[in-house]
Design a protein around this motif. Structure first.
Motif, short mmCIF file in Angstrom:
data_model
loop_
_atom_site.label_atom_id
_atom_site.label_comp_id
_atom_site.label_asym_id
_atom_site.label_seq_id
_atom_site.Cartn_x
_atom_site.Cartn_y
_atom_site.Cartn_z
N LEU A 197 0.86 -1.22 -0.14
CA LEU A 197 -0.55 0.05 -0.20
C LEU A 197 0.73 1.54 -0.06
N ARG A 198 2.24 1.28 0.03
CA ARG A 198 3.02 2.56 -0.17
C ARG A 198 2.65 3.13 -1.41
N ALA A 199 2.46 2.60 -2.83
CA ALA A 199 2.57 3.50 -3.71
C ALA A 199 0.86 2.98 -4.65
N PRO A 200 0.23 3.93 -5.10
CA PRO A 200 -1.16 3.17 -5.74
C PRO A 200 -0.41 2.41 -7.00
N GLY A 201 -0.93 1.31 -7.07
CA GLY A 201 -0.72 1.06 -9.32
C GLY A 201 -2.16 0.82 -9.36
N GLU A 202 -2.22 -0.55 -9.85
CA GLU A 202 -3.79 -1.10 -10.67
C GLU A 202 -4.80 -1.10 -10.07
N GLU A 203 -6.14 -0.38 -9.66
CA GLU A 203 -6.99 -0.65 -9.20
C GLU A 203 -7.44 -1.89 -8.33
N ARG A 204 -8.07 -1.98 -7.60
CA ARG A 204 -7.94 -3.62 -7.22
C ARG A 204 -8.92 -3.85 -6.10
N SER A 205 -9.84 -4.93 -6.33
CA SER A 205 -10.42 -4.72 -4.87
C SER A 205 -9.95 -5.46 -3.43
N THR A 206 -9.76 -5.04 -1.52
CA THR A 206 -8.99 -5.97 -1.41
C THR A 206 -10.78 -6.03 -0.32
N SER A 207 -9.95 -6.50 0.97
CA SER A 207 -11.23 -6.63 2.76
C SER A 207 -10.52 -6.04 3.31
N PRO A 208 -11.43 -4.47 4.01
CA PRO A 208 -10.88 -3.66 5.17
C PRO A 208 -10.09 -4.38 6.29
N LEU A 209 -10.49 -6.44 6.61
CA LEU A 209 -9.42 -6.88 6.95
C LEU A 209 -8.17 -7.38 6.29
N ASP A 210 -7.96 -7.50 5.36
CA ASP A 210 -6.47 -7.69 4.72
C ASP A 210 -6.16 -6.31 5.21
N VAL A 211 -6.70 -5.31 4.97
CA VAL A 211 -6.12 -4.00 5.18
C VAL A 211 -5.84 -3.33 6.41
N GLN A 212 -6.36 -4.10 7.19
CA GLN A 212 -6.18 -4.55 8.91
C GLN A 212 -5.08 -5.40 9.71
N ARG A 213 -4.68 -6.23 8.25
CA ARG A 213 -4.08 -7.56 8.38
C ARG A 213 -2.46 -6.98 8.82
N ALA A 214 -2.23 -6.37 6.95
CA ALA A 214 -1.51 -5.56 6.52
C ALA A 214 -0.21 -5.21 7.10
N PHE A 215 -1.82 -3.97 8.16
CA PHE A 215 -0.88 -2.48 8.76
C PHE A 215 -0.14 -3.81 9.96
N ILE A 216 -1.01 -4.62 10.62
CA ILE A 216 -0.08 -5.32 11.78
C ILE A 216 0.98 -6.05 11.64
N GLU A 217 0.93 -6.69 9.75
CA GLU A 217 1.93 -7.46 9.96
C GLU A 217 3.20 -6.67 9.95
N ALA A 218 3.06 -5.28 9.52
CA ALA A 218 4.02 -4.30 9.04
C ALA A 218 4.75 -3.36 10.23
N ASN A 219 3.55 -3.63 11.26
CA ASN A 219 4.23 -2.51 12.24
C ASN A 219 3.36 -4.22 13.72
N PRO A 220 4.89 -4.78 13.82
CA PRO A 220 4.48 -5.06 14.95
C PRO A 220 4.14 -5.34 16.28
#
Length: 241
Positions: A166-189
Motif C-alpha cells: 500500500l505504499r504507492a497506488p498501482g492498478e485499481e484492485r479490490s480487497t477487504s478492510p480486514l486484509d488492509v488491517q492485517r497488512a498494517f499489523i504485519e508491518a507494525n509488530p
C-alpha cells in the motif's frame, strides 16, 4: 458495577484481551490508568459546551488513501495532491485528540497557524490548507502550541510503517478492510487488532486510523474507534492518476 461490566465486555469483544502486561509500554503500565473500565469522562460532546485543551485520552492518526480522495472530487480542492503523476498513497489527514468515548471539540484557543510553522511542515500534509484546518479543528485541543502539535503529528506518522502493498497506488484492485488491517499489523509488530480501524465510503477505501497513547510512545486499544471501521466485505482501492 453494571457499567464497568459492560465496558469490559466491549473491550473483550474487540479482540483486545491480548492487551496484557507484556504490551504495557509505560512504567508500571500507567498507560492503562485511563482505561474505559475506570475512567469518568470529563466531557461529552453531545452535551455541548467547550472542552478544555489538553484534556483527552489518546490520539488517532488518520491516514487517507489519496487516490480515493482525488477520485471523489478532491482534485478540485487540492490540485497539487491530485496532479497527474503525483501518485501519493496514504497521506496524513490529521492527528486527533480523542476520549475513549467521544472526542473534544470547541476547545477555544488561538486558531491562527503561524507561517513559520506552516512553512516548516515540509510535505507532512498533502496541502497547506488541510494543515491550517487541522490545527483549528484538532490541534488547539491538544493543549500544545502549533510547533509542539505538529511535531507530534510528524512523530506519529514516522512511527507507522506503511505496508509494502500500500505504499504507492498501482492498478485499481479490490480487497477487504480486514486484509488492509492485517497488512498494517504485519508491518507494525506492536500494532494489534482493536488498535486501529479501516474506513470506507460507498465501498471505497478511505482511511486507516491508528490509535496512539497520549505521549505517542506506542499504539493503544481504542474500542470505539475500532468498532466504527468499515463493515463491507470487499472494498475498492483506486489507483493513482
Amino acid at each position: 458495577m453494571l457499567r464497568r461490566f459492560f465496558a469490559a465486555f466491549l473491550l473483550a469483544l474487540t479482540g483486545m484481551s491480548a492487551y496484557a502486561a507484556s504490551d504495557c509500554v509505560l512504567d508500571d503500565c500507567s498507560d492503562r490508568q485511563a482505561s474505559p473500565q475506570t475512567r469518568e469522562y470529563r466531557y461529552n460532546p453531545r452535551r455541548g459546551g467547550a472542552a478544555p485543551a489538553g484534556d483527552f485520552d489518546f490520539y488517532v492518526l488518520a491516514l487517507s488513501w489519496s487516490p480515493s480522495f482525488c477520485a471523489g472530487g478532491g482534485a478540485e480542492r487540492s490540485r497539487n495532491q491530485c496532479a497527474p503523476g503525483a501518485n501519493p498513497g496514504f497521506v496524513v489527514h490529521g492527528l486527533w485528540p480523542q476520549y475513549f468515548q467521544g472526542y473534544p471539540s470547541n476547545c477555544g484557543g488561538n486558531g491562527f497557524l503561524p507561517f513559520s510553522v506552516l512553512n516548516g511542515l515540509n510535505g507532512l500534509y498533502p496541502d497547506q490548507g488541510l494543515a491550517r484546518h487541522e490545527w483549528r479543528q484538532h490541534g488547539v485541543c491538544s493543549g500544545k502550541n502549533p510547533a509542539g502539535y505538529f511535531a507530534d503529528v510528524r512523530a506519529a506518522r514516522e512511527a507507522v510503517t506503511i505496508p509494502p502493498t500500500l505504499r504507492a497506488p498501482g492498478e485499481e484492485r479490490s480487497t477487504s478492510p480486514l486484509d488492509v488491517q492485517r497488512a498494517f499489523i504485519e508491518a507494525n509488530p506492536r500494532l494489534r487488532p482493536g488498535m486501529m480501524a479501516v474506513t470506507c465510503r460507498r465501498g471505497v477505501l478511505q482511511e486507516a486510523r491508528i490509535c496512539f497513547s497520549k505521549d505517542l510512545r506506542d499504539f493503544v486499544a481504542c474500542p470505539q474507534v475500532a468498532r466504527a471501521g468499515c463493515r463491507s466485505q470487499s472494498i475498492d482501492v483506486p489507483a493513482g492518476r
